[in-house]
Design a protein around this motif. Structure first.
Motif, PDB file in Angstrom:
ATOM      1  N   MET A  99     -22.590 -44.068 -66.981  1.00  0.00           N
ATOM      2  CA  MET A  99     -22.425 -42.922 -66.091  1.00  0.00           C
ATOM      3  C   MET A  99     -21.071 -42.256 -66.295  1.00  0.00           C
ATOM      4  SD  MET A  99     -24.236 -41.247 -64.111  1.00  0.00           S
ATOM      5  CE  MET A  99     -23.739 -39.646 -63.490  1.00  0.00           C
ATOM      6  N   GLU A 100     -20.050 -43.017 -66.647  1.00  0.00           N
ATOM      7  CA  GLU A 100     -18.750 -42.419 -66.951  1.00  0.00           C
ATOM      8  C   GLU A 100     -18.848 -41.499 -68.162  1.00  0.00           C
ATOM      9  OE1 GLU A 100     -15.863 -45.481 -67.433  1.00  0.00           O
ATOM     10  OE2 GLU A 100     -15.403 -45.590 -65.288  1.00  0.00           O
ATOM     11  N   MET A 101     -19.583 -41.928 -69.181  1.00  0.00           N
ATOM     12  CA  MET A 101     -19.775 -41.082 -70.364  1.00  0.00           C
ATOM     13  C   MET A 101     -20.512 -39.800 -69.988  1.00  0.00           C
ATOM     14  SD  MET A 101     -20.618 -43.644 -73.549  1.00  0.00           S
ATOM     15  CE  MET A 101     -22.150 -44.247 -72.849  1.00  0.00           C
ATOM     16  N   PHE A 102     -21.589 -39.936 -69.210  1.00  0.00           N
ATOM     17  CA  PHE A 102     -22.352 -38.762 -68.773  1.00  0.00           C
ATOM     18  C   PHE A 102     -21.471 -37.815 -67.959  1.00  0.00           C
ATOM     19  CE2 PHE A 102     -26.762 -41.007 -68.849  1.00  0.00           C
ATOM     20  CZ  PHE A 102     -26.774 -40.874 -70.216  1.00  0.00           C
ATOM     21  N   ALA A 103     -20.682 -38.392 -67.058  1.00  0.00           N
ATOM     22  CA  ALA A 103     -19.851 -37.572 -66.177  1.00  0.00           C
ATOM     23  C   ALA A 103     -18.822 -36.774 -66.965  1.00  0.00           C
ATOM     24  CB  ALA A 103     -19.154 -38.467 -65.143  1.00  0.00           C
ATOM     25  N   LEU A 104     -18.181 -37.399 -67.943  1.00  0.00           N
ATOM     26  CA  LEU A 104     -17.190 -36.699 -68.765  1.00  0.00           C
ATOM     27  C   LEU A 104     -17.834 -35.585 -69.582  1.00  0.00           C
ATOM     28  CD1 LEU A 104     -15.057 -39.726 -69.986  1.00  0.00           C
ATOM     29  CD2 LEU A 104     -14.343 -37.938 -68.388  1.00  0.00           C
ATOM     30  N   ALA A 105     -19.039 -35.834 -70.095  1.00  0.00           N
ATOM     31  CA  ALA A 105     -19.740 -34.810 -70.868  1.00  0.00           C
ATOM     32  C   ALA A 105     -20.107 -33.616 -69.997  1.00  0.00           C
ATOM     33  CB  ALA A 105     -20.996 -35.415 -71.507  1.00  0.00           C
ATOM     34  N   VAL A 106     -20.598 -33.885 -68.795  1.00  0.00           N
ATOM     35  CA  VAL A 106     -20.979 -32.796 -67.891  1.00  0.00           C
ATOM     36  C   VAL A 106     -19.748 -32.030 -67.425  1.00  0.00           C
ATOM     37  CG1 VAL A 106     -22.027 -32.264 -65.656  1.00  0.00           C
ATOM     38  CG2 VAL A 106     -23.085 -33.951 -67.150  1.00  0.00           C
ATOM     39  N   MET A 107     -18.640 -32.726 -67.225  1.00  0.00           N
ATOM     40  CA  MET A 107     -17.409 -32.041 -66.832  1.00  0.00           C
ATOM     41  C   MET A 107     -16.926 -31.103 -67.929  1.00  0.00           C
ATOM     42  SD  MET A 107     -15.416 -35.176 -64.924  1.00  0.00           S
ATOM     43  CE  MET A 107     -13.873 -34.286 -64.766  1.00  0.00           C
ATOM     44  N   ALA A 108     -17.063 -31.519 -69.177  1.00  0.00           N
ATOM     45  CA  ALA A 108     -16.688 -30.639 -70.287  1.00  0.00           C
ATOM     46  C   ALA A 108     -17.596 -29.412 -70.330  1.00  0.00           C
ATOM     47  CB  ALA A 108     -16.772 -31.404 -71.607  1.00  0.00           C
ATOM     48  N   PHE A 109     -18.891 -29.625 -70.103  1.00  0.00           N
ATOM     49  CA  PHE A 109     -19.826 -28.501 -70.074  1.00  0.00           C
ATOM     50  C   PHE A 109     -19.517 -27.562 -68.910  1.00  0.00           C
ATOM     51  CE2 PHE A 109     -24.047 -26.678 -68.975  1.00  0.00           C
ATOM     52  CZ  PHE A 109     -24.270 -25.994 -70.160  1.00  0.00           C
ATOM     53  N   ASP A 110     -19.112 -28.134 -67.784  1.00  0.00           N
ATOM     54  CA  ASP A 110     -18.719 -27.332 -66.620  1.00  0.00           C
ATOM     55  C   ASP A 110     -17.544 -26.427 -66.954  1.00  0.00           C
ATOM     56  OD1 ASP A 110     -18.278 -26.793 -63.609  1.00  0.00           O
ATOM     57  OD2 ASP A 110     -16.403 -27.755 -64.221  1.00  0.00           O
ATOM     58  N   ARG A 111     -16.549 -26.960 -67.662  1.00  0.00           N
ATOM     59  CA  ARG A 111     -15.389 -26.154 -68.047  1.00  0.00           C
ATOM     60  C   ARG A 111     -15.779 -25.060 -69.045  1.00  0.00           C
ATOM     61  NH1 ARG A 111     -12.735 -25.351 -64.499  1.00  0.00           N
ATOM     62  NH2 ARG A 111     -14.697 -25.932 -63.531  1.00  0.00           N
ATOM     63  N   LEU A 112     -16.748 -25.368 -69.900  1.00  0.00           N
ATOM     64  CA  LEU A 112     -17.216 -24.365 -70.858  1.00  0.00           C
ATOM     65  C   LEU A 112     -17.839 -23.185 -70.130  1.00  0.00           C
ATOM     66  CD1 LEU A 112     -17.869 -23.350 -73.700  1.00  0.00           C
ATOM     67  CD2 LEU A 112     -19.947 -24.742 -73.629  1.00  0.00           C
ATOM     68  N   ILE A 113     -18.669 -23.453 -69.140  1.00  0.00           N
ATOM     69  CA  ILE A 113     -19.283 -22.370 -68.367  1.00  0.00           C
ATOM     70  C   ILE A 113     -18.216 -21.581 -67.617  1.00  0.00           C
ATOM     71  CG2 ILE A 113     -20.888 -21.827 -66.503  1.00  0.00           C
ATOM     72  CD1 ILE A 113     -22.478 -24.279 -67.237  1.00  0.00           C
ATOM     73  N   ALA A 114     -17.222 -22.297 -67.068  1.00  0.00           N
ATOM     74  CA  ALA A 114     -16.168 -21.620 -66.311  1.00  0.00           C
ATOM     75  C   ALA A 114     -15.356 -20.687 -67.201  1.00  0.00           C
ATOM     76  CB  ALA A 114     -15.256 -22.659 -65.659  1.00  0.00           C
TER      77      ALA A 114
END
Length: 260
Positions: free
Chosen positions: A110-125
Motif C-alpha cells: 500500500m505504501e508503493m501504491f500510495a506514493l504512485a498515486v501521489m505522484a499522479f496527483d501532482r502531475l494532474i495539479a
C-alpha cells in the motif's frame, strides 16, 4: 515438489534474527524509540488532516492514507523485534506469525501504491491546474484509495494462501520477524516455484509503481520547462511535499532492510 525431510506439527516459530546481536538492549531501545516516533508522527499527521477542514483536499487525503499504511507496516513487525530484544521472547505462535506477515506486506504494497498515486496527483495539479479539483475530487480520491487497499489485500493474499497448505520441517525463522521468505523456508516444499511466483508479483508491483512515478515526474519536468519563472516556482512548491514524503519512505525502507 515436496522434499524428503520429515514434517513436524508446528505450533510456534523460533525467531533467530538477533542471535548474533552484540548489544540487544541498546538495539531494542533504539528500535522502540524509532517505533514510537514513527507512530506518533503519523498519528499527528492523521489527526491534523482529519480535524482541519482546510486540509480536506486530495493531496492531504493521500498523505493521510500513506500515514495509515506506514503505521500498519511499522506496528506489524516492530513489537515482535522489541519483545525479542528487550524481553527475551524469541517465539511466536503460528497463526499470529502468518497474520503479522500478511499485515506487514499489505502495508508495504500500500505504501508503493500510495506514493504512485501521489505522484499522479501532482502531475494532474501541474498539467491541469484549473481542472484539477473537477478531475480529482475528495470522493474520487477516497474511492481510489479504497480500491487500492482492496488490490493490495488481494495481491498479498497469495502469500498466506500458498503458505498455509504446506507442511513444515523446521521451526526456526532466519529473520527477526515473520516474513514470507522466512516462513516459506521452514516448509518441506520445493521453494523455487513459490519464490519465482512472488518474484514475478513483486516485479510487477515495483515496475508499475516506479514507472508511474517516473513518468509523472518526467511530464512534470516537461511542463516546468515550458512554463514561466512564476509558474515554475508554483510547480516546484506543489511537488515539494511529495518529494519530502518519498525521501522519508525510502529512508524508512532502508532502515528496515538494515534491521533484517
Amino acid at each position: 515438489m515436496p522434499s524428503h525431510n520429515t514434517s513436524i506439527e508446528l505450533t510456534a516459530f523460533v525467531l533467530g534474527g538477533f542471535e548474533t546481536t552484540q548489544s540487544p538492549f541498546i538495539v531494542g531501545v533504539s528500535i522502540l524509540f524509532i517505533f514510537i516516533v514513527a507512530v506518533l508522527a503519523n498519528m499527528v499527521n492523521i489527526v491534523i488532516i482529519v480535524y482541519d477542514k482546510k486540509l480536506h483536499k486530495p493531496m492531504f487525503l493521500l498523505i493521510c492514507n500513506l500515514a495509515v499504511a506506514d503505521i500498519l507496516c511499522t506496528t506489524s513487525v516492530s513489537p515482535t523485534m522489541i519483545g525479542t530484544l528487550l524481553a527475551g521472547v524469541n517465539t511466536i505462535s503460528y497463526v499470529p506469525c502468518v497474520v503479522e506477515m500478511y499485515i506487514m506486506h499489505v502495508g508495504a504494497v500500500m505504501e508503493m501504491f500510495a506514493l504512485a498515486v501521489m505522484a499522479f496527483d501532482r502531475l494532474i495539479a501541474v498539467s491541469c491546474p484549473f481542472q484539477y479539483h473537477s478531475y480529482l475530487t475528495n470522493l474520487r480520491t477516497i474511492l481510489l484509495v479504497y480500491m487500492l487497499w482492496i488490490a493490495a489485500c488481494c495481491f498479498v493474499a497469495v502469500m498466506p494462501a500458498t503458505v498455509l497448505p504446506l507442511s513444515h520441517c523446521h521451526i526456526k525463522l532466519i529473520y527477526s520477524f515473520c516474513d514470507y521468505a522466512a516462513i516459506l523456508r521452514t516448509t518441506c516444499a520445493d521453494l523455487g516455484y513459490y519464490f519465482n511466483m512472488i518474484t514475478v508479483i513483486s516485479f510487477f508491483l515495483l515496475f508499475f509503481t516506479f514507472s508511474l512515478i517516473a513518468l509523472s515526474y518526467f511530464f512534470i519536468a516537461y511542463f516546468v520547462k515550458l512554463s514561466s519563472s512564476e509558474e515554475k516556482r508554483k510547480m516546484g512548491s506543489t511537488c515539494l511535499s511529495h518529494l519530502i514524503v518519498r525521501v522519508q519512505v525510502e529512508e524508512a525502507s532502508s532502515l528496515g532492510k538494515d534491521e533484517r
